[in-house]
Enzyme design. Sequence first.
Site, PDB file in Angstrom:
ATOM      1  N   ASP B 134       7.791   7.327 -70.505  1.00 14.12           N
ATOM      2  CA  ASP B 134       7.346   6.189 -69.709  1.00 14.12           C
ATOM      3  C   ASP B 134       8.325   5.028 -69.895  1.00 14.12           C
ATOM      4  OD1 ASP B 134       5.705   4.933 -67.927  1.00 14.12           O
ATOM      5  OD2 ASP B 134       4.239   4.297 -69.416  1.00 14.12           O
ATOM      6  N   TYR B 136       9.802   1.039 -68.522  1.00 15.31           N
ATOM      7  CA  TYR B 136       9.246  -0.335 -68.488  1.00 15.31           C
ATOM      8  C   TYR B 136      10.104  -1.121 -67.501  1.00 15.31           C
ATOM      9  CZ  TYR B 136       7.198  -4.409 -71.064  1.00 15.31           C
ATOM     10  OH  TYR B 136       6.504  -5.530 -71.467  1.00 15.31           O
ATOM     11  N   HIS B 141       6.370  -7.189 -64.177  1.00  9.38           N
ATOM     12  CA  HIS B 141       5.334  -6.809 -65.145  1.00  9.38           C
ATOM     13  C   HIS B 141       5.759  -7.238 -66.549  1.00  9.38           C
ATOM     14  CE1 HIS B 141       2.412  -4.415 -67.411  1.00  9.38           C
ATOM     15  NE2 HIS B 141       3.412  -3.832 -68.055  1.00  9.38           N
ATOM     16  N   GLU B 206      -2.475   0.941 -65.035  1.00 13.85           N
ATOM     17  CA  GLU B 206      -1.084   0.533 -64.818  1.00 13.85           C
ATOM     18  C   GLU B 206      -0.544   1.321 -63.625  1.00 13.85           C
ATOM     19  OE1 GLU B 206       1.417   0.632 -68.331  1.00 13.85           O
ATOM     20  OE2 GLU B 206       0.657  -1.322 -68.970  1.00 13.85           O
ATOM     21  N   GLU B 208       2.175   2.812 -61.519  1.00  7.79           N
ATOM     22  CA  GLU B 208       3.560   3.229 -61.713  1.00  7.79           C
ATOM     23  C   GLU B 208       3.944   4.293 -60.684  1.00  7.79           C
ATOM     24  OE1 GLU B 208       4.820   4.230 -65.650  1.00  7.79           O
ATOM     25  OE2 GLU B 208       3.352   2.915 -66.622  1.00  7.79           O
ATOM     26  N   ASP B 240      -0.990   4.842 -65.666  1.00  7.21           N
ATOM     27  CA  ASP B 240      -0.858   4.870 -67.121  1.00  7.21           C
ATOM     28  C   ASP B 240      -2.009   4.062 -67.725  1.00  7.21           C
ATOM     29  OD1 ASP B 240       0.207   5.010 -69.712  1.00  7.21           O
ATOM     30  OD2 ASP B 240       1.505   3.274 -69.391  1.00  7.21           O
ATOM     31  N   ARG B 244      -6.012  -2.012 -73.968  1.00  6.34           N
ATOM     32  CA  ARG B 244      -5.217  -3.170 -74.412  1.00  6.34           C
ATOM     33  C   ARG B 244      -5.541  -3.613 -75.835  1.00  6.34           C
ATOM     34  NH1 ARG B 244      -1.175  -2.602 -71.043  1.00  6.34           N
ATOM     35  NH2 ARG B 244      -1.824  -2.724 -68.861  1.00  6.34           N
ATOM     36  N   GLN B 247      -3.947  -1.214 -78.187  1.00  3.69           N
ATOM     37  CA  GLN B 247      -2.488  -1.417 -78.105  1.00  3.69           C
ATOM     38  C   GLN B 247      -2.044  -2.612 -78.949  1.00  3.69           C
ATOM     39  OE1 GLN B 247      -1.189  -1.641 -74.021  1.00  3.69           O
ATOM     40  NE2 GLN B 247       0.984  -1.854 -74.539  1.00  3.69           N
ATOM     41  N   TYR B 251       0.546  -1.340 -82.034  1.00 14.26           N
ATOM     42  CA  TYR B 251       1.873  -1.076 -81.464  1.00 14.26           C
ATOM     43  C   TYR B 251       3.058  -1.545 -82.312  1.00 14.26           C
ATOM     44  CZ  TYR B 251       3.440  -5.637 -79.743  1.00 14.26           C
ATOM     45  OH  TYR B 251       3.909  -6.920 -79.652  1.00 14.26           O
ATOM     46  N   LYS B 260      -2.432   4.620 -75.093  1.00 14.59           N
ATOM     47  CA  LYS B 260      -1.956   5.177 -73.825  1.00 14.59           C
ATOM     48  C   LYS B 260      -2.226   6.679 -73.733  1.00 14.59           C
ATOM     49  CE  LYS B 260       0.748   1.544 -72.552  1.00 14.59           C
ATOM     50  NZ  LYS B 260       0.839   0.972 -71.196  1.00 14.59           N
ATOM     51  N   THR B 264      -3.386  10.001 -68.580  1.00 11.95           N
ATOM     52  CA  THR B 264      -2.458   9.479 -67.572  1.00 11.95           C
ATOM     53  C   THR B 264      -2.734  10.292 -66.311  1.00 11.95           C
ATOM     54  OG1 THR B 264      -0.803   9.017 -69.277  1.00 11.95           O
ATOM     55  CG2 THR B 264      -0.023   9.128 -66.991  1.00 11.95           C
ATOM     56  N   THR B 367       5.075  -0.188 -65.200  1.00 10.88           N
ATOM     57  CA  THR B 367       4.171  -0.845 -64.267  1.00 10.88           C
ATOM     58  C   THR B 367       4.947  -1.686 -63.265  1.00 10.88           C
ATOM     59  OG1 THR B 367       2.621  -0.950 -66.083  1.00 10.88           O
ATOM     60  CG2 THR B 367       2.106  -2.280 -64.152  1.00 10.88           C
ATOM     61  N   GLU B 381      -2.474  -8.471 -66.287  1.00 16.85           N
ATOM     62  CA  GLU B 381      -1.727  -9.522 -65.588  1.00 16.85           C
ATOM     63  C   GLU B 381      -2.627 -10.327 -64.648  1.00 16.85           C
ATOM     64  OE1 GLU B 381       2.250  -7.735 -64.103  1.00 16.85           O
ATOM     65  OE2 GLU B 381       1.045  -6.072 -64.828  1.00 16.85           O
TER      66      GLU B 381
END
Lengths: 435, 435
Positions: B134, B136, B141, B206, B208, B240, B244, B247, B251, B260, B264, B367, B381
């Site tokens: 994945d 970014y 985003h 997310e 994508e 995805d 949150r 995460q 992370y 994550k 998916t 994203t 967001e």
Amino acid sequence: MRGTDETHDPARVSWVDSANGHADFPIQNLPLGVFSRPGEAPRGGMAIGERILDLASAARSGLFDGEAQTAAEAASGPALNPLLALAPAPRCALRRAASALLSDTARRSEVEVHLVEASDAIMHLPAAIGDYTDFYAGVHHAMNVGRLFRPADPLLPNYKHVPIGYHGRASTVVPSGRTVRRPSGQTRAPDASAPTFGPTQRLDLELELGVWIAQGNRLGEPLSIAEAGSRIAGLTLLNDWSARDLQAWEYQPLGPFLAKSFLTTVSPWIVTAEALEPFRIAQPARPEGDPAPLPYLWDEADQAHGAFALELETLIQTEAMRKAGVAPHRLGVGPATNLYWTMAQLVTHHASNGCGLNPGDLLGSGTISTPDDTGMGSLLELTRGGKQPVVLPNGESRTFLEDGDALHLRGRAVREGFVSIGFGECVGVIEPETA
Amino acid sequence: MRGTDETHDPARVSWVDSANGHADFPIQNLPLGVFSRPGEAPRGGMAIGERILDLASAARSGLFDGEAQTAAEAASGPALNPLLALAPAPRCALRRAASALLSDTARRSEVEVHLVEASDAIMHLPAAIGDYTDFYAGVHHAMNVGRLFRPADPLLPNYKHVPIGYHGRASTVVPSGRTVRRPSGQTRAPDASAPTFGPTQRLDLELELGVWIAQGNRLGEPLSIAEAGSRIAGLTLLNDWSARDLQAWEYQPLGPFLAKSFLTTVSPWIVTAEALEPFRIAQPARPEGDPAPLPYLWDEADQAHGAFALELETLIQTEAMRKAGVAPHRLGVGPATNLYWTMAQLVTHHASNGCGLNPGDLLGSGTISTPDDTGMGSLLELTRGGKQPVVLPNGESRTFLEDGDALHLRGRAVREGFVSIGFGECVGVIEPETA
């Protein structure tokens, strides 16, 4: 299964002479792998001394009965995933049957036709890896590395609560012996405003244990800590080759990516959970003041038996040393008890969000280091970030790996009253980058 | 292949009536997937309106010739990996042959026996995913999210130099329609000293694009940017799903993991590179002051044609909306040109360290968001980190996803003078956590 049986009897010897006293593969080990000789199809085998029991040919000939035969048939293909997908009982039956056959001189002629010389065989990956995950459970490694970058606060606040891990790249896991091509990538010099692209200048090893997953869990259904131990088919040595300069530049904010995914080397034999049974020991008590694991990670039986009495060693032999006949030089040795979490805790945590684990998945433990210099699992730690070179017996020195260097991992299970067993070769030789 | 041919002719119509004017699957699309009807074995198919051309049965009957037949045979199994492993030519031949057959009324009776109703079919993943990565690459985003956590310095220094990415979990990628079970995990409340374990309270989507890899590269051998474009078999929509709160706690320092890897979702049809050919557009020029890509990422032709004219949309329908017959509510819509890197740049970068990419590997773009509120690709967001709820048409509001919510992604390729094509369904409904 918990406890030992006749397959662990230290008095048991094999009619395969090379097995008796073998550093890695005495009859008490019987690890599982996939091999082939030139021109042959890869299939499952069991190491015994300097020979391999061909499980496919043994299964065809009807050497085994019942559950042992079921397991041998599942081991007959080019990857052991079908064998790993079975419940533990057939694998235990195969182990007991093979141990009996290989120790019973009366059965020798019947069994010997299914043995091949290990020196004639190429080893493959033991399983088709669905997913590979790398943890960070070596607490002293996390400390040693953290200290280099954040001297005042080496461990992040989550470390002692969450088994930290990240997804790795399954396609770049290879068996021992494959060359390690120096990767290229983006790096930014400390004083530069922009990055450049080129071969890594800070190529490193990482000494880890790998866990091969047996039966996993259905997507969406977590595994309890009490169940997790039975999902471990066995262990392996794992070298998580790392390009430190690529890593430093790329890893924020999503973690290591190309700094790790150029190659990961594993020892090709699965040293089974059954073979390791005598070497299970208590997980060391956490230091005073450390938090207790959350309930989903806590199991008394796992705490009592979930660690392994293993000695893990790293050795280097440069090209000049090889040419001069200088033996590999030990960089360090230390115990696997330097892991902050048990393997069962890693498995349970991984499945705690419902993530599906599958037979043949591979977990890395994270780099296993001692708190002092005697058993650092990486050159980054041993050389203090490249500042203190290691001097080798022939006068050469190293901060990071150079082309031609061979890096060996060794692992050995040791416990008084039992025959020691080992993991076999886990070696890679560094080659220059692609022209 | 570069440029359009008769398969893109806007005047071409099909004798499959439902294809003509179909939002996603007119005869100009012909995406590839794997389907089955109850009790049948999964096999390759091609969507045409509300029907599916059964490539396995067509291949058996000898409907195709030459390279088209080679491709159809490679599409006859339960996963399209053998088809993706071919060079582009057989896939192009299959597309041209199918387009001709499905538009030629004289061939109707001969072809129609190989069509099944899409409504009778279950869709599977189009390929067995070896590895899922994945990225970014959605710069807005990255900005929008960065601004929430580091208002003064939202983008990290590496962002505009390195295509940032991380390895994801292949075993948890599922086709559209599978339920999304709310994952549990460790979280730490902002004012708490210790974490707790429980169901996520900040479940997010997310938006994508996914890239399905065709022929890849050999381990150790990078792919040049000029070659990379031809390794893209096609695109898909990808959600995805993200927890949150998990995460935020897990992370550091190795990136997202269990936040994550619970699920998916992808749209099950590979919209092929060939079908997307008319919708290739120039990669937008970088803003004044941004660094030029390093040479290994720079190709004039890729800059001229490496982006795609796609409109991407997110919609939500809560359980209450479904019961009341309220249509899904648009959360946002925006163009795929909000990606900072082309797909070819992502592929080249991924292989730049020698990492082996294989047919059937899946890449996520990261994203894709607009700089403003009109096309945010995540609720994180859109709701400013959960602070500004979204009000729905029936008066409900959402900060993050709740049980019973259905989240739809839609994608549509649009260009004047060509027939628009789409991706089909990419939906997931949130279910409560495992009891």
